[in-house]
Design a protein around this motif. Structure first.
Motif, short mmCIF file in Angstrom:
data_model
loop_
_atom_site.label_atom_id
_atom_site.label_comp_id
_atom_site.label_asym_id
_atom_site.label_seq_id
_atom_site.Cartn_x
_atom_site.Cartn_y
_atom_site.Cartn_z
N THR A 234 -3.26 -31.18 20.78
CA THR A 234 -4.28 -32.24 20.73
C THR A 234 -5.48 -31.94 21.62
O THR A 234 -6.54 -32.56 21.47
CB THR A 234 -3.67 -33.59 21.14
N ILE A 235 -5.33 -31.02 22.58
CA ILE A 235 -6.47 -30.72 23.47
C ILE A 235 -6.87 -29.25 23.45
O ILE A 235 -7.89 -28.89 24.06
CB ILE A 235 -6.17 -31.14 24.93
N MET A 236 -6.10 -28.40 22.81
CA MET A 236 -6.41 -26.97 22.88
C MET A 236 -7.66 -26.63 22.08
O MET A 236 -7.99 -27.27 21.08
CB MET A 236 -5.23 -26.14 22.36
N GLY A 237 -8.37 -25.60 22.54
CA GLY A 237 -9.51 -25.08 21.80
C GLY A 237 -9.03 -24.09 20.76
O GLY A 237 -8.16 -23.25 21.05
N LYS A 238 -9.56 -24.16 19.58
CA LYS A 238 -9.15 -23.24 18.52
C LYS A 238 -10.32 -23.04 17.55
O LYS A 238 -11.22 -23.88 17.47
CB LYS A 238 -7.92 -23.79 17.79
N PRO A 239 -10.32 -21.92 16.85
CA PRO A 239 -9.42 -20.78 17.03
C PRO A 239 -9.79 -20.02 18.29
O PRO A 239 -10.91 -20.14 18.79
CB PRO A 239 -9.69 -19.94 15.78
N VAL A 240 -8.88 -19.23 18.80
CA VAL A 240 -9.17 -18.44 20.00
C VAL A 240 -10.04 -17.25 19.63
O VAL A 240 -10.01 -16.76 18.50
CB VAL A 240 -7.88 -17.95 20.67
N VAL A 241 -10.83 -16.81 20.60
CA VAL A 241 -11.66 -15.61 20.40
C VAL A 241 -10.87 -14.43 20.95
O VAL A 241 -10.52 -14.40 22.13
CB VAL A 241 -13.01 -15.73 21.13
N CYS A 242 -10.58 -13.46 20.09
CA CYS A 242 -9.71 -12.35 20.46
C CYS A 242 -10.48 -11.04 20.58
O CYS A 242 -11.50 -10.84 19.92
CB CYS A 242 -8.59 -12.18 19.42
N ILE A 243 -9.96 -10.16 21.42
CA ILE A 243 -10.52 -8.82 21.58
C ILE A 243 -9.36 -7.83 21.65
O ILE A 243 -8.22 -8.20 21.93
CB ILE A 243 -11.36 -8.69 22.86
#
Length: 643
Positions: A234-243
């Motif tokens: 409910t609070i997470m940021g998505k989608p994650v930025v991956c490297i």
């Protein structure tokens, strides 16, 4: 086929930073094709403080653009941008609003460069990214008024100034993770236990699906929007930025700027479809980049003592050693070290102005510029050598002259003292701004230069070799510009004898080799049996470049190898020789810095037997363009008739 306007834009851009770091004609031509030509009458406002970034930044083709800081109703000049200088780029890369008012100071012509096209270059030309970071971190955009003691000229340095370093991220911080089924309170406990500022939410396969940071807790939980018992989803940021794991620090910082995030998730293949291997935050990046030039420049600007400045300069020399070991281009290295040295000078100036104020001396009584001379004036000083500097101030009424000069002499004394404490030794010949001879108003400097050009004694020619490579480091640049204009006005009046004498002095150093092809070494003194790298090889190239550019009236370039590059464009018939001279000089700068770091000295003197066979071969090869350049001088200035 590009049209004539596009070709003219291309020809202009390829010779000026940052486009000199784009070594693809095709890529640069695309930039030129999308560029627009804008005519600006005097007083035209291009952008104002608080304006959002436009879809373009600007390069001055002709005229001048003032960048002004608004303080209440008062306008303070930050910088005057002249031909070949850019403005309006910082907000585009940092995705931030403009800080300054940009207004044409006179009738001007500018090239508007499309932002998106320019951003596409960042991925393909790392040297371009490095240059932007260094130049922005060491920007000369400061006011004439002395700042308060606690004010840093780098306070407004944007995030993009960390876009540096070609170093790999050999390891990132081990990831702290939780499952999507976890509660917010469980995630908070894990973060507290491991003392981290973020936690990655993963699926059962270990693939990242979201990220929670301290900011999420502040904004979504502490405010009561969500309960600590809610699920992390409910609070997470998505989608994650991956490297991926093979990215450089520059790649990471660029990604952070573009995606507007402070954390990147490292995965096996760089996508969210593989297992997580690490996390990189903005803070982690600064730690990884401990010797990043931008970080050093920012720290230098914030320094409050000469002792700390000395520590930072020592860190810079460790970074220099790394760059030399990695065979990074001398052009880039000299740019970095010049920015670092300039920032040290500015910080010493701030400390000195604060000291003057603390002693009740007040603010400077007239506009002034601090001039770097010699190798620092040319942007070639890699090691801490002797100081060569001067001070120029605006002409004042005779009744005020003594008081004004006394103020600046005392100020200069403090600056040179601070620089000495940092590790830049006092000049044995006292060619420093603290000497009354080298602290003068504009009119007296003009008279001094005219005298040197009229009376070509050995002493005057020596002074010319030092003072003619002046460069403003503190001030708005208007006073050094007046001096440059005066020099070329003198040359227009007919100074053939002066130029011939200057050319002759470039020939005064004998051949670096004996008849038996051994290095010519010193026969006596403390440097007995050592080879004088500066006098035998570097000075002839420096002196030749100076007189040739004076003859060609190229006044915008001080750096020796860039002078040769400018001459190569001007004289295609001699382009190969000039390029060889530039390459030889770059090699000599690299060799001197390497030797100096190894021996903890200036690197000027070396023992030929201590050089590797490769170093000896490269050094000998550099003698060829020296000899050919000297032959060119003899012919061009008809020096055989003067003997």
């Amino acid at each position: 086929m590009p049209n004539q306007v596009t070709r003219r834009i291309f020809d202009f851009l390829k010779d000026i930073p940052p486009f000199t770091f784009v070594d693809s004609e095709e890529a640069l031509m695309k930039i030129a094709e999308r560029a627009e030509v804008e005519y600006l009458p005097p007083g035209t406002v291009i952008f104002r403080p608080g304006d959002p970034p436009l879809d373009r930044f600007y390069i001055v083709k002709e005229g001048a653009i003032d960048l002004l800081r608004l303080v209440g109703t008062e306008e303070q000049l930050v910088e005057r941008c002249g031909e070949g200088e850019s403005f309006g780029l910082r907000p585009l890369l940092a995705e931030d609003n403009h800080l300054f008012l940009a207004r044409s100071a006179e009738e001007s012509l500018v090239y508007a460069i499309n932002t998106e096209g320019f951003k596409n270059l960042l991925n393909n030309f790392p040297a371009l990214t490095q240059y932007l970071a260094v130049s922005m971190a060491g920007s000369n955009r400061y006011t004439m008024a002395p700042p308060a003691p606690t004010t840093s000229t780098t306070a407004e340095v944007p995030l993009v100034t960390s876009l540096l370093e070609s170093q790999r991220l050999e390891r990132s911080r081990l990831p702290i993770t939780c499952q999507t089924t976890a509660r917010i309170i469980d995630a908070a406990k894990l973060m507290t236990e491991h003392n981290v500022g973020s936690i990655v939410v993963v699926d059962p396969a270990g693939h990242p699906v979201g990220i929670i940071t301290d900011r999420d807790f502040r904004q979504k939980v502490a405010t009561g929007v969500r309960s600590p018992k809610d699920k992390v989803g409910t609070i997470m940021g998505k989608p994650v930025v991956c490297i991926s794991r093979d990215k450089t620090a520059a790649d990471v910082q660029i990604m952070m700027v573009r995606k507007k995030v402070n954390h990147l998730v490292q995965t096996e293949d760089g996508t969210d479809k593989s297992r997580i291997t690490g996390v990189v935050s903005k803070h982690d990046l600064l730690v990884i980049q401990g010797n990043n030039p931008a970080v050093l420049i920012r720290e230098i600007g914030r320094a409050k003592s000469a002792g700390y400045l000395r520590t930072l300069r020592e860190r810079a020399e460790k970074m220099l050693a790394t760059y030399l070991g990695q065979e990074i281009s001398i052009s880039f290295i000299t740019t970095v070290m010049t920015q670092l040295n300039d920032e040290i000078i500015r910080t010493c100036m701030k400390l000195s102005l604060a000291r003057m104020q603390a002693e009740g001396k007040g603010n400077p009584p007239a506009p002034f510029d601090w001039l770097a001379l010699g190798s620092q004036g040319r942007g070639e000083q890699l090691l801490r050598t002797d100081q060569d500097n001067a001070l120029i101030f605006e002409d004042v009424a005779p009744a005020r002259y003594n008081a004004v000069k006394d103020y600046f002499l005392q100020l200069a004394g403090y600056v040179t003292e601070f620089l000495h404490q940092v590790g830049f030794k006092y000049c044995p010949a006292d060619m420093m701004a603290s000497n009354p001879k080298w602290c003068m108003p504009v009119s007296q400097w003009k008279q001094q230069f005219s005298h040197w050009m009229a009376e070509n004694t050995a002493e005057n020619l020596l002074n010319i070799s030092i003072f003619f490579d002046f460069r403003g480091v503190w001030g708005d640049g208007s006073l050094p510009a007046k001096l440059t204009k005066h020099i070329f006005q003198e040359l227009e009046g007919g100074r053939d004898r002066f130029l011939a004498s200057l050319a002759q002095s470039a020939l005064d150093n004998p051949s670096p080799l004996t008849f038996f092809r051994n290095f010519v070494v010193e026969r006596s003194g403390e440097n007995k049996d050592q080879f004088d790298l500066k006098r035998r090889v570097m000075r002839p190239l420096t002196d030749a470049a100076r007189v040739l550019t004076l003859k060609a009236q190229i006044g915008s370039v001080n750096n020796t190898f860039r002078r040769y590059e400018a001459l190569a464009k001007l004289e295609p018939q001699n382009a190969e020789l000039y390029r060889e001279a530039a390459q030889a000089y770059e090699l000599l700068i690299r060799l001197r810095a390497t030797i100096g770091l190894q021996r903890n000295d200036s690197g000027r003197y070396l023992k030929p037997k201590e050089l590797s066979s490769t170093q000896r071969l490269l050094l000998r090869n550099s003698f060829t363009p020296v000899k050919e350049i000297q032959s060119l001088l003899e012919l061009r200035f008809q020096l055989t008739f003067l003997r």
